[in-house]
Structures are given as C-alpha cells and as structure tokens.
Design an enzyme around this catalytic site. Structure first.
Site, PDB file in Angstrom:
ATOM      1  N   CYS A  69      -2.417  -2.450   0.426  1.00  0.00           N
ATOM      2  CA  CYS A  69      -3.242  -2.306  -0.786  1.00  0.00           C
ATOM      3  C   CYS A  69      -4.111  -3.539  -1.047  1.00  0.00           C
ATOM      4  CB  CYS A  69      -2.345  -2.054  -1.996  1.00  0.00           C
ATOM      5  SG  CYS A  69      -1.616  -0.415  -1.979  1.00  0.00           S
ATOM      6  N   THR A  71      -2.742  -6.886  -0.263  1.00  0.00           N
ATOM      7  CA  THR A  71      -1.802  -7.981  -0.525  1.00  0.00           C
ATOM      8  C   THR A  71      -2.310  -9.320   0.011  1.00  0.00           C
ATOM      9  OG1 THR A  71      -0.193  -6.293   0.157  1.00  0.00           O
ATOM     10  CG2 THR A  71       0.670  -8.476  -0.449  1.00  0.00           C
ATOM     11  N   TRP A  73      -5.254 -10.393   0.695  1.00  0.00           N
ATOM     12  CA  TRP A  73      -6.397 -10.913  -0.074  1.00  0.00           C
ATOM     13  C   TRP A  73      -5.943 -11.458  -1.430  1.00  0.00           C
ATOM     14  CZ3 TRP A  73     -10.923  -7.361  -2.086  1.00  0.00           C
ATOM     15  CH2 TRP A  73     -11.999  -8.165  -2.458  1.00  0.00           C
ATOM     16  N   HIS A 121       7.178  -6.606  -1.786  1.00  0.00           N
ATOM     17  CA  HIS A 121       6.657  -5.238  -1.692  1.00  0.00           C
ATOM     18  C   HIS A 121       7.608  -4.294  -2.434  1.00  0.00           C
ATOM     19  CE1 HIS A 121       3.211  -5.724   0.797  1.00  0.00           C
ATOM     20  NE2 HIS A 121       3.837  -6.020   1.908  1.00  0.00           N
TER      21      HIS A 121
HETATM   22  P1  A3P Z   1      -8.315  -1.895   5.801  1.00  0.00           P
HETATM   23  O1  A3P Z   1      -7.285  -1.527   6.802  1.00  0.00           O
HETATM   24  O2  A3P Z   1      -8.790  -0.704   5.012  1.00  0.00           O
HETATM   25  O3  A3P Z   1      -9.453  -2.656   6.375  1.00  0.00           O
HETATM   26  P2  A3P Z   1      -2.424  -5.681   3.058  1.00  0.00           P
HETATM   27  O4  A3P Z   1      -2.869  -7.098   3.008  1.00  0.00           O
HETATM   28  O5  A3P Z   1      -1.745  -5.226   1.795  1.00  0.00           O
HETATM   29  O6  A3P Z   1      -1.673  -5.374   4.291  1.00  0.00           O
HETATM   30  O7  A3P Z   1      -3.762  -4.782   3.088  1.00  0.00           O
HETATM   31  C1  A3P Z   1      -4.577  -4.777   4.225  1.00  0.00           C
HETATM   32  C2  A3P Z   1      -5.948  -4.251   3.847  1.00  0.00           C
HETATM   33  O8  A3P Z   1      -6.660  -5.255   3.104  1.00  0.00           O
HETATM   34  C3  A3P Z   1      -6.790  -3.955   5.087  1.00  0.00           C
HETATM   35  O9  A3P Z   1      -7.630  -2.854   4.720  1.00  0.00           O
HETATM   36  C4  A3P Z   1      -7.571  -5.251   5.244  1.00  0.00           C
HETATM   37  O10 A3P Z   1      -8.724  -5.141   6.038  1.00  0.00           O
HETATM   38  C5  A3P Z   1      -7.870  -5.568   3.791  1.00  0.00           C
HETATM   39  N1  A3P Z   1      -8.206  -6.996   3.563  1.00  0.00           N
HETATM   40  C6  A3P Z   1      -7.559  -8.082   4.043  1.00  0.00           C
HETATM   41  N2  A3P Z   1      -8.169  -9.215   3.642  1.00  0.00           N
HETATM   42  C7  A3P Z   1      -9.236  -8.836   2.890  1.00  0.00           C
HETATM   43  C8  A3P Z   1     -10.254  -9.556   2.199  1.00  0.00           C
HETATM   44  N3  A3P Z   1     -10.309 -10.871   2.218  1.00  0.00           N
HETATM   45  N4  A3P Z   1     -11.186  -8.837   1.534  1.00  0.00           N
HETATM   46  C9  A3P Z   1     -11.154  -7.493   1.510  1.00  0.00           C
HETATM   47  N5  A3P Z   1     -10.208  -6.743   2.146  1.00  0.00           N
HETATM   48  C10 A3P Z   1      -9.251  -7.414   2.829  1.00  0.00           C
END
Ligand code: A3P
Length: 315
Positions: A69, A71, A73, A121
């Site tokens: 979702c 996380t 970022w 989580h």
């Molecule tokens: P997508 O697979 O749709 O690209 P988590 O960190 O909870 O595992 O979520 C991963 C999702 O956040 C991935 O989505 C990833 O590309 C996206 N993500 C990771 N860093 C990001 C950032 N700095 N800005 C925007 N989206 C980011």
C-alpha cells in the site's frame, strides 16, 4: 561471508519453502487464519511474543499498513520528517516489528534512541495492547491504497519473487480468487483497512489515516501533515530554505529506487531474501488497468463497496 556450500543450502531451503506454500501468494511458512486474518505461522508466534515482551515508549511512532500500500514510501517520508534526512533504504531505517524480530531479540529495538520509528503490517486488533492503550501516547500512521492497485502490486511482487527462485507463478485467476477471499499475507485487506479507519475516527490524535493516492497527489502536503502529527513540524526557516521540497524529492520514486542500497538484499519473514529493488515497481495510481480484465475490476470494486458500505470510507 557465506561459503559456497551454505549458499547452495540456503538456495535449497528457499526452494523447499516455496514448494511448501499452500496459497497463491507464496510464503515459505504456511498461512494460518489467526483471529480472522491470514498470517504466516512465525508471525503468529511473534504476535504473542510481542504482546508480552514489547515495551512501547510514549514517543514511539508506528507506521502501519497492509503490504503493497506504499509502506516503503511512507517509512521514507516519516523518517525524513523526523530526522530531516534519509540515507538508506527506508526498510533499514524503520524495522518491521513482527517480522524483523525473529527469535524476539528486542535488544536492537530497545537500543534505538527516542523518538523511535517502528512499523507493523499487523491489523490494529493484534497490536500489543500497550500500544493501543489511549494513555500510552504512541502514535500510528496508517496508509491504505485502492484495492485493485494493491492486488496488482501484490501480483507483480510475488510473480517476480517466484520467478527469481526458478519457479512458475500461478495463473493470475487463482491468485485473484485467493486475494478476493482474503487469503493473502495479512489479508483480508478490507478488514485490515477498516480496523485502522475506525481507530483513526475514534482517536484522531493517535492514528493518522493516509491514502497512497493522496500521497501521489500532493506529497508536500502529506509530508507536512506527517511532521505535524509527529510533533516535529517544519519551521518557517526550514520552509523558506525549501527543505520540504528537498525531502519529498529524496523520498520520491526515482530517488528511492535508484539508491545504491537497493542493489543489496533484504531478509523478509525470517529467511526469504529479496532484492530491495523489488519494493519499487511503477509507483502509479491506476496501473490495475494494465492487468485486470473488466470483470475482475468490477468484482473487486463490488467487494470493496460492500465491505466499506456504511463506514464512511470511500474509494
Ligand atoms: P507498485 O507495485 O504499484 O509500483 P509497499 O512499500 O507497501 O510494499 O508498496 C509497494 C508499492 O509502493 C509499489 O507499487 C511501489 O512501486 C510503490 N512505491 C515505493 N516507493 C514509492 C515512492 N517513493 N513513491 C511512490 N510509490 C512508491
């Protein structure tokens, strides 16, 4: 350094672990339904241990989310807000409590200086009661994301993981059914989101509820909101020097996905090694349209509407 033999052994164990998987999102531990949520067995053990052994501090801030979702970022933004910098992959800066603490060695977490940034989580109902206690003063920042995009991100994540150990991913239809039935690590996602949503409604000063889509839309506003929530808002001088812009840039998709650190591996859930770069794929809103059929999209929308009906939460 690991010898060649132990590397081979690790590889064998990893393949064995993948073979043991009972569901379509692949985990090396079997998922079990614990109090209504699908968790791996070792996470269930750690939930129990955390409840007894974890001592929160009033200054602690927890990042909470269902996987995929945003996380990574959010961890980056919160860490940058607190420290006014970010030098590592956010997962290094903000440990995931129920997974990182294999064997429940809490000494690392206990040695962290305050204010600590930690993450879960876990659903809200499974947090140690000491954290949920209104008097404990610790704060929680939760991020959720539109369900079709969560499925899409989850699917690509596991597909890459499965292929990286030389195995064939399951048909997407099976993975989709599994997700719709909530059988995905920490699922079902709807109940996960609702628990934190209700907490944020009842205790707004304690739980900050964010959406990935609003982070994409206006990351500066969200960074300021996070800083204010954590009690470290940006001063006029800092604003004037463009610090907010710089930190948003530092945590942006391009910047985070290109740091040297991502070339290394991260251990998740005890012994699955994954490339840190796997946490960065596209970072877009609406990428589900490139994966789901109209029928799949409609089905997920219907489930989401039904589950969130009457909660005040809309997507
Ligand atoms: P997508 O697979 O749709 O690209 P988590 O960190 O909870 O595992 O979520 C991963 C999702 O956040 C991935 O989505 C990833 O590309 C996206 N993500 C990771 N860093 C990001 C950032 N700095 N800005 C925007 N989206 C980011």
């Amino acid at each position: 350094k690991l010898s060649k033999v132990s590397l081979e052994e690790a590889e064998r164990n990893k393949r064995q672990a993948f073979n043991d998987t009972p569901h379509f999102f692949l985990h090396h531990h079997k998922l079990c339904n614990y109090k209504g949520f699908w968790l791996s067995e070792n996470v269930v053990t750690n939930v129990e241990l955390l409840r007894d052994g974890f001592a929160p501090r009033p200054t602690d801030v927890f990042i909470a989310s269902h996987p995929k979702c945003g996380t990574t970022w959010l961890k980056g933004l919160a860490f940058a807000a607190l420290n006014r910098l970010l030098t590592l992959n956010p997962h290094e800066c903000v440990p995931l409590l129920e997974v990182t603490l294999q064997g429940m060695n809490l000494s690392y977490v206990e040695s962290m200086s305050s204010p600590r940034l930690l993450s879960f989580h876990l659903p809200a109902s499974m947090l140690p009661t000491s954290i949920n206690d209104v008097f404990s003063n610790c704060r929680i920042i939760y991020v959720c994301r539109e369900t079709k995009d969560v499925f899409t991100s989850t699917w690509h994540f596991y597909q890459t993981l499965i292929e990286s150990v030389g195995m064939k991913p399951p048909p997407i239809e099976d993975a989709f059914e599994s997700f719709c039935g909530g059988v995905v690590p920490y699922g079902p996602i709807w109940e996960h989101v609702l628990e934190y949503w209700r907490e944020s409604q009842q205790k707004p000063g304690k739980v900050l509820f964010l959406r990935y889509e609003e982070m994409i839309e206006d990351p500066r506003r969200i960074l300021r909101m996070i800083a204010q929530f954590m009690g470290c808002e940006f001063s006029k001088e800092e604003e004037n020097t463009g610090l907010v812009d710089k930190l948003v840039e530092l945590c942006g998709f391009n910047s985070l996905s290109n740091i040297e650190e991502n070339k290394h591996e991260l251990i998740i859930d005890g012994n699955i090694k994954i490339k840190k770069s796997l946490f960065f794929r596209k970072g877009l809103v609406g990428d589900w349209a490139n994966l789901l059929t109209p029928e799949m999209a409609q089905r997920l929308d219907e489930i989401t509407q039904e589950k969130f009906n009457g909660s005040g939460l809309n997507f």
